[in-house]
Write a protein that holds these residues in place. Sequence first.
Motif, short mmCIF file in Angstrom:
data_model
loop_
_atom_site.label_atom_id
_atom_site.label_comp_id
_atom_site.label_asym_id
_atom_site.label_seq_id
_atom_site.Cartn_x
_atom_site.Cartn_y
_atom_site.Cartn_z
N ASN A 1 89.46 8.71 44.67
CA ASN A 1 88.93 10.02 44.25
C ASN A 1 89.08 11.08 45.35
OD1 ASN A 1 87.72 11.94 42.62
ND2 ASN A 1 85.64 11.32 43.16
N PRO A 2 90.31 11.32 45.82
CA PRO A 2 90.48 12.32 46.88
C PRO A 2 90.10 13.73 46.46
CG PRO A 2 92.60 11.65 45.96
CD PRO A 2 91.58 10.72 45.40
N LEU A 3 90.22 14.04 45.17
CA LEU A 3 89.82 15.37 44.69
C LEU A 3 88.32 15.57 44.81
CD1 LEU A 3 92.10 15.64 41.51
CD2 LEU A 3 92.38 16.87 43.68
N GLY A 4 87.57 14.49 44.56
CA GLY A 4 86.12 14.58 44.69
C GLY A 4 85.67 14.64 46.13
N VAL A 5 86.44 14.00 47.03
CA VAL A 5 86.09 13.99 48.45
C VAL A 5 86.56 15.26 49.15
CG1 VAL A 5 86.39 12.69 50.62
CG2 VAL A 5 86.17 11.47 48.47
N LEU A 6 87.52 15.97 48.54
CA LEU A 6 88.12 17.16 49.17
C LEU A 6 87.09 18.20 49.63
CD1 LEU A 6 90.55 18.85 50.01
CD2 LEU A 6 90.75 19.63 47.64
N PRO A 7 86.11 18.58 48.79
CA PRO A 7 85.13 19.58 49.26
C PRO A 7 84.36 19.11 50.50
CG PRO A 7 85.02 19.36 46.88
CD PRO A 7 85.90 18.25 47.36
N ILE A 8 84.12 17.82 50.60
CA ILE A 8 83.41 17.30 51.77
C ILE A 8 84.31 17.39 53.00
CG2 ILE A 8 82.29 15.26 52.76
CD1 ILE A 8 81.57 14.43 49.92
N PHE A 9 85.59 17.08 52.82
CA PHE A 9 86.56 17.23 53.92
C PHE A 9 86.61 18.68 54.38
CE2 PHE A 9 90.90 18.38 55.21
CZ PHE A 9 91.06 17.54 56.31
N ILE A 10 86.61 19.60 53.42
CA ILE A 10 86.63 21.02 53.76
C ILE A 10 85.37 21.40 54.51
CG2 ILE A 10 86.64 23.37 52.81
CD1 ILE A 10 88.23 22.27 50.45
N LEU B 1 83.44 6.88 51.75
CA LEU B 1 83.70 7.85 50.69
C LEU B 1 85.06 7.61 50.03
CD1 LEU B 1 82.27 11.22 52.09
CD2 LEU B 1 81.38 9.79 50.25
N LEU B 2 86.12 7.45 50.84
CA LEU B 2 87.43 7.14 50.26
C LEU B 2 87.54 5.65 49.95
CD1 LEU B 2 90.02 9.31 52.27
CD2 LEU B 2 89.56 9.40 49.83
N VAL B 3 87.42 4.84 50.96
CA VAL B 3 87.56 3.40 50.78
C VAL B 3 86.17 2.77 50.72
CG1 VAL B 3 88.63 1.29 51.66
CG2 VAL B 3 89.72 3.51 52.09
N GLY B 4 85.63 2.71 49.53
CA GLY B 4 84.32 2.12 49.32
C GLY B 4 84.43 0.71 48.77
N PRO B 5 83.29 0.10 48.42
CA PRO B 5 83.30 -1.27 47.89
C PRO B 5 84.16 -1.43 46.64
CG PRO B 5 81.08 -0.59 48.47
CD PRO B 5 81.92 0.62 48.59
N GLY B 6 84.14 -0.41 45.76
CA GLY B 6 84.95 -0.49 44.55
C GLY B 6 86.44 -0.54 44.85
N VAL B 7 86.88 0.28 45.81
CA VAL B 7 88.29 0.29 46.21
C VAL B 7 88.67 -1.05 46.81
CG1 VAL B 7 89.99 1.37 47.73
CG2 VAL B 7 88.27 2.78 46.59
N PHE C 1 99.62 8.80 50.70
CA PHE C 1 100.37 10.04 50.95
C PHE C 1 99.84 11.16 50.06
CE2 PHE C 1 103.92 12.89 49.83
CZ PHE C 1 104.20 13.41 51.09
N LEU C 2 99.49 10.85 48.82
CA LEU C 2 98.90 11.84 47.92
C LEU C 2 97.55 12.32 48.46
CD1 LEU C 2 99.65 10.39 44.36
CD2 LEU C 2 100.72 12.35 45.48
N VAL C 3 96.78 11.41 49.05
CA VAL C 3 95.50 11.79 49.66
C VAL C 3 95.75 12.81 50.76
CG1 VAL C 3 93.58 10.96 51.09
CG2 VAL C 3 94.34 9.62 49.12
N PHE C 4 96.76 12.56 51.57
CA PHE C 4 97.12 13.48 52.66
C PHE C 4 97.50 14.86 52.10
CE2 PHE C 4 100.81 15.12 55.20
CZ PHE C 4 100.06 15.60 56.27
N VAL C 5 98.31 14.88 51.06
CA VAL C 5 98.75 16.15 50.45
C VAL C 5 97.56 16.91 49.87
CG1 VAL C 5 100.12 17.17 48.59
CG2 VAL C 5 101.08 15.32 49.97
#
Length: 226
Positions: free
Chosen positions: A18-27, A128-134, A166-170
Amino acid sequence: MDKLLISNFAASLFALLNPLGVLPIFIGYSAGEKRNVQRWLALFVALTALAILLVFFFAGSSLLKFFGISLDSFRIAGGILLLIIGIGIVNGDSSKAAKNVAAEDQNSDFRAAQLVYRKIVIPLAIPLLVGPGVIANVVLYASEAEAKKDDALFAGLIGTIIVICFLVFVIFLSGRWLQKVVGDVGLNIITRILGLLVAAIGVQFMITGLSNIIVGTLVPEILKVR
């Protein structure tokens, strides 16, 4: 090679990361940094996620068994950490830490990114990115490839992990653009809302882990006693 299995793995891995969901936190963590620093941070976080995914892909089940850790225990621990982090984000602590660290070194973008990265690798990369579900998802598909003894499938799953990271990075690179669109006030609102969601996800992780332990361990033991 099972292309359907690989496509399912790609879709589930991207959804769980879910990189789109984590993006605001990264920002929120990198909002006060220069563009080059943000680029380095995006690269560092994506590479960290890639490294963690590959470790658990190759040795996930063995690693958890070696330490005697069940996936549900890992889920509860991750949930507690997410809850604490989410409360901190709601209270506005997320961006302050990054800005204070960056102030230590203004001469090198790479060095400044390293200093900020040390503060944000947890929670961004894990959990957040790599959690238990991942982790569960990666271990499951790795076990499937091992069971089929298909080297092409194994390589395809590894390639999928690399492409998704790579998509996460982009996606993280687009953070600057999103910041310009919503503005500082909008970004602050989004970040705090996401902090609340992170806390809620943490609570859900704990509930799921505890429920699985109760249903899978305690209930059978009680029935045995009776």
